[in-house]
Write an enzyme that holds these catalytic residues in place. Sequence first.
Site, short mmCIF file in Angstrom:
data_model
loop_
_atom_site.label_atom_id
_atom_site.label_comp_id
_atom_site.label_asym_id
_atom_site.label_seq_id
_atom_site.Cartn_x
_atom_site.Cartn_y
_atom_site.Cartn_z
N TYR A 158 -12.67 -1.92 -3.65
CA TYR A 158 -13.14 -2.06 -2.26
C TYR A 158 -14.66 -1.96 -2.16
O TYR A 158 -15.17 -1.66 -1.08
CB TYR A 158 -12.47 -1.00 -1.38
CG TYR A 158 -11.04 -1.35 -1.01
CD1 TYR A 158 -10.76 -2.44 -0.19
CD2 TYR A 158 -9.97 -0.60 -1.47
CE1 TYR A 158 -9.47 -2.77 0.16
CE2 TYR A 158 -8.66 -0.93 -1.12
CZ TYR A 158 -8.43 -2.01 -0.30
OH TYR A 158 -7.14 -2.34 0.05
N HIS A 175 -2.10 -5.52 1.67
CA HIS A 175 -3.40 -6.18 1.58
C HIS A 175 -3.15 -7.65 1.32
O HIS A 175 -2.20 -8.00 0.62
CB HIS A 175 -4.19 -5.58 0.41
CG HIS A 175 -5.39 -6.37 0.04
ND1 HIS A 175 -6.57 -6.29 0.73
CD2 HIS A 175 -5.59 -7.30 -0.94
CE1 HIS A 175 -7.46 -7.12 0.19
NE2 HIS A 175 -6.89 -7.74 -0.83
N ASN A 187 -2.00 0.17 6.51
CA ASN A 187 -1.48 -1.05 7.13
C ASN A 187 -0.54 -1.85 6.23
O ASN A 187 -0.47 -3.07 6.33
CB ASN A 187 -2.63 -1.89 7.70
CG ASN A 187 -3.57 -2.40 6.64
OD1 ASN A 187 -3.43 -2.07 5.47
ND2 ASN A 187 -4.55 -3.20 7.05
N ARG A 237 -1.95 -14.54 5.08
CA ARG A 237 -2.59 -13.77 6.16
C ARG A 237 -1.83 -13.97 7.48
O ARG A 237 -1.71 -13.05 8.28
CB ARG A 237 -4.07 -14.13 6.28
CG ARG A 237 -4.85 -13.49 5.12
CD ARG A 237 -6.30 -13.85 5.11
NE ARG A 237 -7.10 -13.08 6.06
CZ ARG A 237 -7.55 -11.86 5.85
NH1 ARG A 237 -7.25 -11.21 4.74
NH2 ARG A 237 -8.31 -11.26 6.74
N THR A 295 -5.25 -6.97 10.81
CA THR A 295 -5.55 -5.72 10.08
C THR A 295 -5.10 -4.50 10.88
O THR A 295 -4.52 -3.57 10.32
CB THR A 295 -7.07 -5.62 9.83
OG1 THR A 295 -7.49 -6.78 9.13
CG2 THR A 295 -7.43 -4.39 9.02
N ARG A 337 2.83 -6.50 9.00
CA ARG A 337 2.14 -5.30 9.52
C ARG A 337 2.77 -4.82 10.83
O ARG A 337 2.87 -3.62 11.07
CB ARG A 337 0.65 -5.58 9.67
CG ARG A 337 -0.05 -5.53 8.31
CD ARG A 337 -1.47 -5.95 8.41
NE ARG A 337 -2.20 -5.75 7.16
CZ ARG A 337 -3.29 -6.41 6.84
NH1 ARG A 337 -3.78 -7.33 7.66
NH2 ARG A 337 -3.90 -6.17 5.70
N PHE A 351 -15.59 3.57 7.08
CA PHE A 351 -14.23 3.95 6.67
C PHE A 351 -14.02 3.90 5.16
O PHE A 351 -12.91 4.14 4.68
CB PHE A 351 -13.19 3.07 7.38
CG PHE A 351 -13.37 1.59 7.13
CD1 PHE A 351 -12.90 0.98 5.98
CD2 PHE A 351 -14.01 0.80 8.09
CE1 PHE A 351 -13.07 -0.38 5.76
CE2 PHE A 351 -14.17 -0.57 7.88
CZ PHE A 351 -13.70 -1.15 6.71
N GLU A 411 -9.59 -10.53 -7.22
CA GLU A 411 -8.67 -9.40 -7.05
C GLU A 411 -7.49 -9.50 -8.01
O GLU A 411 -7.04 -8.49 -8.56
CB GLU A 411 -8.20 -9.35 -5.59
CG GLU A 411 -9.34 -8.98 -4.64
CD GLU A 411 -9.02 -9.16 -3.17
OE1 GLU A 411 -9.91 -8.89 -2.34
OE2 GLU A 411 -7.89 -9.57 -2.83
N LYS A 420 0.82 -1.22 0.00
CA LYS A 420 0.00 0.00 0.00
C LYS A 420 0.85 1.28 0.00
O LYS A 420 2.05 1.23 0.29
CB LYS A 420 -0.92 -0.04 1.22
CG LYS A 420 -1.90 -1.22 1.19
CD LYS A 420 -2.92 -1.10 2.30
CE LYS A 420 -3.89 -2.27 2.29
NZ LYS A 420 -4.96 -2.10 3.29
P1 CMP Z 1 -7.36 -4.61 3.56
O1 CMP Z 1 -6.81 -5.94 3.93
O2 CMP Z 1 -6.78 -3.96 2.37
O3 CMP Z 1 -8.95 -4.69 3.37
C1 CMP Z 1 -9.84 -3.67 3.73
C2 CMP Z 1 -9.14 -2.51 4.32
O4 CMP Z 1 -9.96 -1.59 5.01
C3 CMP Z 1 -8.18 -2.98 5.40
O5 CMP Z 1 -7.11 -3.64 4.83
C4 CMP Z 1 -7.85 -1.67 6.09
O6 CMP Z 1 -6.80 -0.98 5.44
C5 CMP Z 1 -9.13 -0.88 5.93
N1 CMP Z 1 -9.83 -0.78 7.21
C6 CMP Z 1 -10.40 -1.77 7.91
N2 CMP Z 1 -10.94 -1.30 9.04
C7 CMP Z 1 -10.70 0.04 9.04
C8 CMP Z 1 -11.03 1.10 9.94
N3 CMP Z 1 -11.68 0.87 11.07
N4 CMP Z 1 -10.62 2.35 9.62
C9 CMP Z 1 -9.96 2.58 8.46
N5 CMP Z 1 -9.63 1.61 7.57
C10 CMP Z 1 -9.99 0.36 7.86
#
Ligand code: CMP
Length: 139
Positions: free
Chosen positions: A51, A117, A114, A87, A93, A104, A59, A128, A11
Site C-alpha cells: 500500500y 481489494h 471492506n 470493480r 470503496t 462490498r 489512513f 499487484e 481481506k
Molecule cells: P483498497 O481497494 O484495498 O485500496 C486502498 C484501501 O484503503 C481501500 O481499499 C480501503 O480499504 C482503504 N481506505 C480508503 N479510504 C479509507 C479511509 N478513509 N479510512 C480507512 N481506510 C480507507
Amino acid sequence: MSGNRTFTMIKPDATTAGNTGKILDKIIESGFTIRAMKWTQLSKEDASRFYEVHKERPFYGELVEYMTSGPIVAAILEKENAVEAFRNLIGATDPSKAEEGTIRKMFAKSIAANAVHGSDSDENAAIEGAFFFSSREQA
Ligand code: CMP
C-alpha cells in the site's frame, strides 16, 4: 486496449467471518476464471510495501494495521475487461455507498474492512499480481 486480468485480495474481515467461499462463488458466478490463488497472511513490511502508494494518506497506518490483522486470500482473475468488470462487481470503496448486489454491499463492514481489494488499472493489476505470484504461478 483493456486487459483481461485483475488482482484481488479477500481481506481479513471477510476471511475471519467465514465469507471466503461465498465471495469466491460470487466471483466465479460472475464469469471470472481464477488463474492463481493463495491463502496467506501479510507482515507489517508486506502491507506497508503493498500500500506504499497510500503512504501519505491519513489512513495508511490504520490500513497496514488492519491488513495484517488476519489471513487474506490473494488471487489473479481473468475475464474480458477484467479491471473494470471486477470493480463493478465489488462496488464502491465505502460500503455505505456500494450498490445492491455488489460484494462490498453484501460483505463489507467499513471503509477499511471492506471485504475485498480490486486493482484500479491494468498496470497496477500486473504489479499487484507480481507482488504475490511468480511468473510461473500466474502463467
Ligand atoms: P483498497 O481497494 O484495498 O485500496 C486502498 C484501501 O484503503 C481501500 O481499499 C480501503 O480499504 C482503504 N481506505 C480508503 N479510504 C479509507 C479511509 N478513509 N479510512 C480507512 N481506510 C480507507
